[in-house]
Design a protein around this motif. Structure first.
Motif, PDB file in Angstrom:
ATOM      1  N   GLU A  67       1.323  -1.337  -0.351  1.00 31.04           N
ATOM      2  CA  GLU A  67       0.312  -0.144   0.250  1.00 31.04           C
ATOM      3  C   GLU A  67       1.382   1.273   0.442  1.00 31.04           C
ATOM      4  N   ASP A  68       0.435   2.226  -1.094  1.00 32.24           N
ATOM      5  CA  ASP A  68       1.212   3.666  -0.397  1.00 32.24           C
ATOM      6  C   ASP A  68       0.907   4.423   0.033  1.00 32.24           C
ATOM      7  N   ARG A  69       2.412   3.714   1.159  1.00 35.61           N
ATOM      8  CA  ARG A  69       1.676   5.104   2.697  1.00 35.61           C
ATOM      9  C   ARG A  69       3.080   6.043   2.624  1.00 35.61           C
ATOM     10  N   ARG A  70       4.031   6.310   1.489  1.00 38.33           N
ATOM     11  CA  ARG A  70       4.803   7.223   1.816  1.00 38.33           C
ATOM     12  C   ARG A  70       4.324   8.301   3.067  1.00 38.33           C
ATOM     13  N   PHE A  71       5.016   9.508   3.346  1.00 36.63           N
ATOM     14  CA  PHE A  71       4.803  10.599   4.209  1.00 36.63           C
ATOM     15  C   PHE A  71       6.172  11.749   3.764  1.00 36.63           C
ATOM     16  N   GLY A  72       5.624  12.610   3.431  1.00 33.44           N
ATOM     17  CA  GLY A  72       6.252  14.180   2.824  1.00 33.44           C
ATOM     18  C   GLY A  72       7.560  13.818   1.982  1.00 33.44           C
ATOM     19  N   VAL A  73       8.748  13.971   2.573  1.00 33.48           N
ATOM     20  CA  VAL A  73       9.688  13.955   1.448  1.00 33.48           C
ATOM     21  C   VAL A  73      10.295  12.765   0.612  1.00 33.48           C
ATOM     22  N   ALA A  74       9.331  11.583   1.678  1.00 32.04           N
ATOM     23  CA  ALA A  74       9.553  10.172   1.243  1.00 32.04           C
ATOM     24  C   ALA A  74       9.061  10.366  -0.441  1.00 32.04           C
ATOM     25  N   LYS A  75       7.663  11.051  -0.690  1.00 33.68           N
ATOM     26  CA  LYS A  75       6.801  11.139  -2.136  1.00 33.68           C
ATOM     27  C   LYS A  75       7.697  11.086  -3.070  1.00 33.68           C
ATOM     28  N   LYS A  76       9.446  12.034  -2.750  1.00 37.04           N
ATOM     29  CA  LYS A  76       9.753  12.291  -3.580  1.00 37.04           C
ATOM     30  C   LYS A  76      10.553  10.661  -4.668  1.00 37.04           C
ATOM     31  N   LEU A  77      10.302   9.936  -4.226  1.00 31.62           N
ATOM     32  CA  LEU A  77      11.634   8.711  -3.949  1.00 31.62           C
ATOM     33  C   LEU A  77      10.065   8.028  -5.231  1.00 31.62           C
ATOM     34  N   PRO A  78      10.781   7.005  -6.265  1.00 35.76           N
ATOM     35  CA  PRO A  78       9.838   6.540  -7.327  1.00 35.76           C
ATOM     36  C   PRO A  78       9.382   4.829  -6.114  1.00 35.76           C
ATOM     37  N   PHE A  79       8.537   4.798  -6.416  1.00 34.65           N
ATOM     38  CA  PHE A  79       7.581   3.582  -5.667  1.00 34.65           C
ATOM     39  C   PHE A  79       6.652   2.627  -6.948  1.00 34.65           C
ATOM     40  N   LYS A  80       6.692   1.907  -6.402  1.00 36.33           N
ATOM     41  CA  LYS A  80       5.624   0.266  -6.821  1.00 36.33           C
ATOM     42  C   LYS A  80       4.931  -0.634  -5.802  1.00 36.33           C
ATOM     43  N   ARG A  81       3.610  -0.629  -6.638  1.00 35.39           N
ATOM     44  CA  ARG A  81       2.877  -1.559  -5.226  1.00 35.39           C
ATOM     45  C   ARG A  81       3.676  -3.319  -5.224  1.00 35.39           C
ATOM     46  N   TYR A  82       4.186  -3.369  -4.314  1.00 30.35           N
ATOM     47  CA  TYR A  82       5.154  -4.878  -4.749  1.00 30.35           C
ATOM     48  C   TYR A  82       3.959  -5.756  -3.337  1.00 30.35           C
ATOM     49  N   ASN A  83       3.052  -7.041  -3.602  1.00 26.75           N
ATOM     50  CA  ASN A  83       3.159  -7.882  -2.690  1.00 26.75           C
ATOM     51  C   ASN A  83       4.233  -8.642  -2.196  1.00 26.75           C
ATOM     52  N   LEU A  84       4.869  -8.729  -1.214  1.00 28.74           N
ATOM     53  CA  LEU A  84       5.976 -10.105  -0.482  1.00 28.74           C
ATOM     54  C   LEU A  84       5.536 -11.333  -1.029  1.00 28.74           C
ATOM     55  N   LEU A  85       4.418 -10.769  -0.706  1.00 32.65           N
ATOM     56  CA  LEU A  85       3.828 -12.785  -0.994  1.00 32.65           C
ATOM     57  C   LEU A  85       3.074 -13.493  -2.235  1.00 32.65           C
ATOM     58  N   GLU A  86       3.215 -12.389  -3.119  1.00 33.28           N
ATOM     59  CA  GLU A  86       2.704 -12.858  -4.518  1.00 33.28           C
ATOM     60  C   GLU A  86       4.133 -12.240  -5.346  1.00 33.28           C
ATOM     61  N   GLY A  87       5.001 -11.863  -4.512  1.00 37.25           N
ATOM     62  CA  GLY A  87       6.485 -11.938  -6.059  1.00 37.25           C
ATOM     63  C   GLY A  87       5.727 -11.194  -6.866  1.00 37.25           C
ATOM     64  N   GLY A  88       6.707 -11.414  -7.857  1.00 40.64           N
ATOM     65  CA  GLY A  88       6.004 -10.957  -9.518  1.00 40.64           C
ATOM     66  C   GLY A  88       8.123  -9.677  -8.871  1.00 40.64           C
ATOM     67  N   SER A  89       7.248  -9.157 -11.136  1.00 34.74           N
ATOM     68  CA  SER A  89       9.365  -8.605 -11.211  1.00 34.74           C
ATOM     69  C   SER A  89       9.017  -7.105 -11.036  1.00 34.74           C
ATOM     70  N   ILE A  90       9.619  -6.108 -10.386  1.00 34.31           N
ATOM     71  CA  ILE A  90       9.421  -4.854 -10.289  1.00 34.31           C
ATOM     72  C   ILE A  90      11.260  -3.668 -10.779  1.00 34.31           C
ATOM     73  N   GLY A  91      12.474  -5.030 -11.291  1.00 39.34           N
ATOM     74  CA  GLY A  91      13.476  -4.229 -11.785  1.00 39.34           C
ATOM     75  C   GLY A  91      14.553  -5.079 -11.261  1.00 39.34           C
ATOM     76  N   VAL A  92      15.824  -4.257 -11.269  1.00 40.77           N
ATOM     77  CA  VAL A  92      17.019  -5.273 -11.704  1.00 40.77           C
ATOM     78  C   VAL A  92      18.026  -4.571 -10.497  1.00 40.77           C
ATOM     79  N   PHE A  93      17.925  -4.805  -8.887  1.00 44.07           N
ATOM     80  CA  PHE A  93      18.205  -4.583  -8.426  1.00 44.07           C
ATOM     81  C   PHE A  93      19.934  -5.435  -7.939  1.00 44.07           C
ATOM     82  N   GLU A  94      20.684  -4.608  -7.151  1.00 44.19           N
ATOM     83  CA  GLU A  94      21.953  -5.432  -6.208  1.00 44.19           C
ATOM     84  C   GLU A  94      21.689  -5.174  -4.492  1.00 44.19           C
ATOM     85  N   GLY A  95      21.072  -5.044  -3.900  1.00 49.25           N
ATOM     86  CA  GLY A  95      20.280  -5.771  -3.210  1.00 49.25           C
ATOM     87  C   GLY A  95      19.230  -4.761  -2.544  1.00 49.25           C
ATOM     88  N   GLY A  96      18.599  -5.291  -1.235  1.00 53.37           N
ATOM     89  CA  GLY A  96      17.123  -5.153  -0.606  1.00 53.37           C
ATOM     90  C   GLY A  96      16.609  -4.663   0.357  1.00 53.37           C
TER      91      GLY A  96
END
Ligand SMILES: C[S@@+](CC[C@H](N)C(=O)[O-])C[C@H]1O[C@@H](n2cnc3c(N)ncnc32)[C@H](O)[C@@H]1O
Length: 240
Positions: A67-96
């Protein structure tokens, strides 16, 4: 289970102070820097404050949550909905990383989530916190926001024994100075012992890269660094 209907500004003051977030960010940052990780994804970001601070410190951060609950300054950052229980592809990363999230789930779901995370971070590093011992939450916490007082009252809390640990369930009601309810939060956390969490890590084909021990201060609502094995830890894992 985690269901918070506390207004976001009040929630931020009660549970996501910059002081708390900065402490945790320093631990996560230390681990990522040591391993040359720069492009990262946050799971269950909530208000997004961890990701915001990490982006200020030079990391390339994608915030995600069910759920998008970003607050204040964090709204400037990119955001994607992602359900940890469902998974799915959201990009390529070196860490999480995920803070205050893995504890929401039972063993089978932790295994499922770690498997989903693996498909997002590839051969990278995943860092998460976990508390291995019962919580001793304060009965009442008072905060003042714009001259108004709010009180978070611990209405109910109980522990139930499960295989490998405990389940902690609580309900907090936040009232204003007239005693009117402004929000309620209900959640249940698992408190598995260390061996059980290590078993889930192993079962998913990860190995532990490092463990940063911390101790949880329920009154200050903050982790304190610990030189020795303690009640809680930030665990960094990577696929074997
Ligand atoms: C206790 S809050 C922690 C928020 C933030 N990481 C922090 O430390 O302040 C738990 C977060 O996990 C998220 N969450 C719960 N279930 C989830 C799921 N299945 N997939 C992704 N996020 C989930 C909630 O929406 C919430 O933002």
């Amino acid at each position: 289970m985690w269901d918070s209907r506390i207004p976001i500004g009040i929630y931020a003051r009660l549970y996501a102070s910059w002081k708390r977030v900065l402490r945790e960010v320093r631990i996560i940052e230390g681990i990522f820097r040591k391993h040359g990780v720069r492009r990262i994804v946050e799971f269950g970001c909530g208000l997004g404050r961890h990701g915001y601070l990490l982006s200020k410190r030079g990391f390339d951060v994608l915030l995600t949550d069910i759920e998008d609950r970003r607050f204040g300054v964090a709204k400037k950052l990119p955001f994607k909905r992602y359900n940890l229980l469902e998974g799915g592809s959201i990009g390529v990363f070196e860490g999480g990383y995920a803070v205050g999230v893995i504890t929401l789930f039972r063993y089978e779901d932790i295994v499922r989530i770690l498997r989903n995370i693996k498909s997002v971070i590839g051969s990278g590093i995943f860092v998460f916190d976990y508390n291995f011992t019962p919580y001793i939450d304060p009965e009442k916490v008072e905060v003042r926001i714009n001259g108004k007082k709010y009180i978070a009252i611990l209405e109910e809390n109980k522990y139930t024994q499960i295989n490998g640990g405990l389940i902690y369930e609580y309900r907090v009601r936040v009232v204003d100075e007239n005693g009117s309810t402004v929000g309620v939060e209900e959640a249940s956390y698992t408190i598995y012992n260390k061996e059980e969490i290590l078993r889930a890590i192993e079962e998913d084909g990860y190995m532990v890269k490092e463990i940063a021990w911390v101790s949880w201060d329920p009154l200050e609502y903050i982790y304190k660094p610990s030189d020795e094995e303690s009640d809680s830890a930030f665990i960094a894992i990577t696929p074997r």
